[in-house]
Design a protein around this motif. Structure first.
Motif, PDB file in Angstrom:
ATOM      1  N   SER A 262     -96.103  82.470  -8.034  1.00 30.78           N
ATOM      2  CA  SER A 262     -95.744  83.835  -8.412  1.00 30.78           C
ATOM      3  C   SER A 262     -94.448  83.843  -9.215  1.00 30.78           C
ATOM      4  O   SER A 262     -93.464  83.205  -8.827  1.00 30.78           O
ATOM      5  CB  SER A 262     -95.591  84.711  -7.167  1.00 30.78           C
ATOM      6  OG  SER A 262     -95.316  86.053  -7.522  1.00 30.78           O
ATOM      7  N   ARG A 273     -95.349  90.226 -14.325  1.00 28.61           N
ATOM      8  CA  ARG A 273     -95.753  89.416 -13.166  1.00 28.61           C
ATOM      9  C   ARG A 273     -96.841  88.434 -13.595  1.00 28.61           C
ATOM     10  O   ARG A 273     -97.773  88.803 -14.306  1.00 28.61           O
ATOM     11  CB  ARG A 273     -96.300  90.287 -12.042  1.00 28.61           C
ATOM     12  CG  ARG A 273     -95.285  91.266 -11.454  1.00 28.61           C
ATOM     13  CD  ARG A 273     -95.950  92.189 -10.431  1.00 28.61           C
ATOM     14  NE  ARG A 273     -95.037  93.173  -9.939  1.00 28.61           N
ATOM     15  CZ  ARG A 273     -94.277  93.050  -8.850  1.00 28.61           C
ATOM     16  NH1 ARG A 273     -94.352  91.928  -8.143  1.00 28.61           N
ATOM     17  NH2 ARG A 273     -93.468  94.020  -8.461  1.00 28.61           N
ATOM     18  N   ASN A 275     -99.296  85.689 -11.514  1.00 26.01           N
ATOM     19  CA  ASN A 275     -99.702  85.179 -10.204  1.00 26.01           C
ATOM     20  C   ASN A 275    -100.900  84.250 -10.334  1.00 26.01           C
ATOM     21  O   ASN A 275    -101.817  84.514 -11.124  1.00 26.01           O
ATOM     22  CB  ASN A 275    -100.062  86.336  -9.260  1.00 26.01           C
ATOM     23  CG  ASN A 275     -98.858  87.200  -8.939  1.00 26.01           C
ATOM     24  OD1 ASN A 275     -97.875  86.732  -8.391  1.00 26.01           O
ATOM     25  ND2 ASN A 275     -98.933  88.475  -9.292  1.00 26.01           N
ATOM     26  N   THR A 277    -103.576  81.778  -7.816  1.00 29.30           N
ATOM     27  CA  THR A 277    -104.052  81.223  -6.547  1.00 29.30           C
ATOM     28  C   THR A 277    -105.080  80.163  -6.895  1.00 29.30           C
ATOM     29  O   THR A 277    -106.100  80.470  -7.512  1.00 29.30           O
ATOM     30  CB  THR A 277    -104.704  82.301  -5.662  1.00 29.30           C
ATOM     31  OG1 THR A 277    -103.747  83.318  -5.374  1.00 29.30           O
ATOM     32  CG2 THR A 277    -105.197  81.689  -4.343  1.00 29.30           C
TER      33      THR A 277
END
Length: 304
Positions: A262, A273, A275, A277
């Motif tokens: 992040s 932002r 991000n 995963t």
């Protein structure tokens, strides 16, 4: 010698199994019984140590433990401790040979040795399987899947003039897919071979004079809750290309199977932002380097 000294000198095997030792003394005599106690104590310590090592190895199923148990040093230590059950086997075989006239007692030692040996190698196999799986040694079909319902397009650069934010798209990017694109919010996904990066730019987020430090406490609280122990990038403010970013990277606490990344910063009241995963595996170091390159490519200018 005082009574306390005598008790201290007693072996564990004599304290834990007094009836067994008394029977051995009756059948073998004092001299051979003492030899039996001495060797039995050594073998008992070895079996207890191997059992403890097995329990530790099984603990890799705990998310907090796997972060340090996967280290190379720990893996070498596991291989080194594999000597312990082998030594126990040798000791048990020699004891069975030297005390052949105690078949019942030797039979118990033999069974205990076999159980302990099987337990250790089973736990070691389980441990190395987890390490191999987390290192990406097994093919993960999920890495090769791309959502069929998402329409991706390739672009060299993404520019969001209303926020005064622009970033370069790496050549290795398979394409970008827009989820939202208007004056208030721009959100898109960048697809790569091993991961997908989600980028979100919110035009009106805070005051133009706001400091990134105002958001540090909330960011760190959220990321500390998501990440396990020993994150590779500790949640906090990190300077990249002379600009402060709230950043954090580490294993997901809930599953220990995903790596969370992040980055967040603010510019003229807008927030940026990024991000990610992605499944843990051997691709992670290269992927993290690529993600940081994306962040480094971001440029900021006066919004239109």
């Amino acid at each position: 010698m005082k009574i306390s000294d005598l008790e201290q000198a007693k072996k564990k095997i004599e304290i834990w199994f007094p009836r067994h030792i008394d029977q051995v003394r009756k059948e073998l005599g004092e001299e051979r019984a003492e030899e039996y106690v001495k060797r039995g104590e050594s073998l008992l310590n070895g079996l207890l140590g191997t059992t403890f090592a097995s329990i530790v190895l099984f603990s890799v199923s705990i998310p907090e433990a796997i972060s340090f148990l996967r280290d190379l040093e720990m893996q070498l230590l596991v291989l080194f401790f594999a000597i312990c059950p082998i030594v126990d086997i040798v000791k048990t075989a020699r004891m069975a040979k030297d005390f052949y006239d105690l078949p019942d007692a030797v039979g118990v030692w033999r069974k205990a040795g076999i159980v302990t040996m099987c337990l250790y190698f089973l736990s070691a196999g389980f441990y190395f399987y987890q390490v191999a799986e987390d290192s990406g040694w097994f093919e993960d079909e999920a890495l090769e899947e791309v959502a069929e319902t998402t329409a991706y397009e390739w672009s060299e650069q993404v520019d969001i003039p209303v926020a005064g934010i622009s970033l370069k798209v790496p050549e290795s990017c398979q394409g970008i897919a827009w989820k939202q694109r208007d004056r208030n919010k721009s959100e898109f996904t960048m697809a790569f071979a091993d991961f997908q990066a989600s980028v979100q730019v919110q035009t009106v987020y805070t005051s133009e004079n706001a400091s990134l430090k105002e958001f540090e406490e909330e960011f760190c609280y959220v990321m500390n809750g998501k990440l396990g122990k020993r994150p590779s990038v500790k949640p906090g403010i990190h300077v990249i290309n002379g600009r402060g970013y709230l950043a954090a990277t580490g294993l997901e606490r809930a599953t220990s199977e995903n790596v969370l990344v992040s980055y967040m910063t603010i510019h003229k009241g807008a927030s940026f932002r990024l991000n990610v995963t992605m499944p843990a595996g051997s691709h992670v170091p290269k992927s993290l380097s690529l993600i940081e390159d994306i962040v480094k490519s971001v440029t900021f200018y006066d919004p239109e």
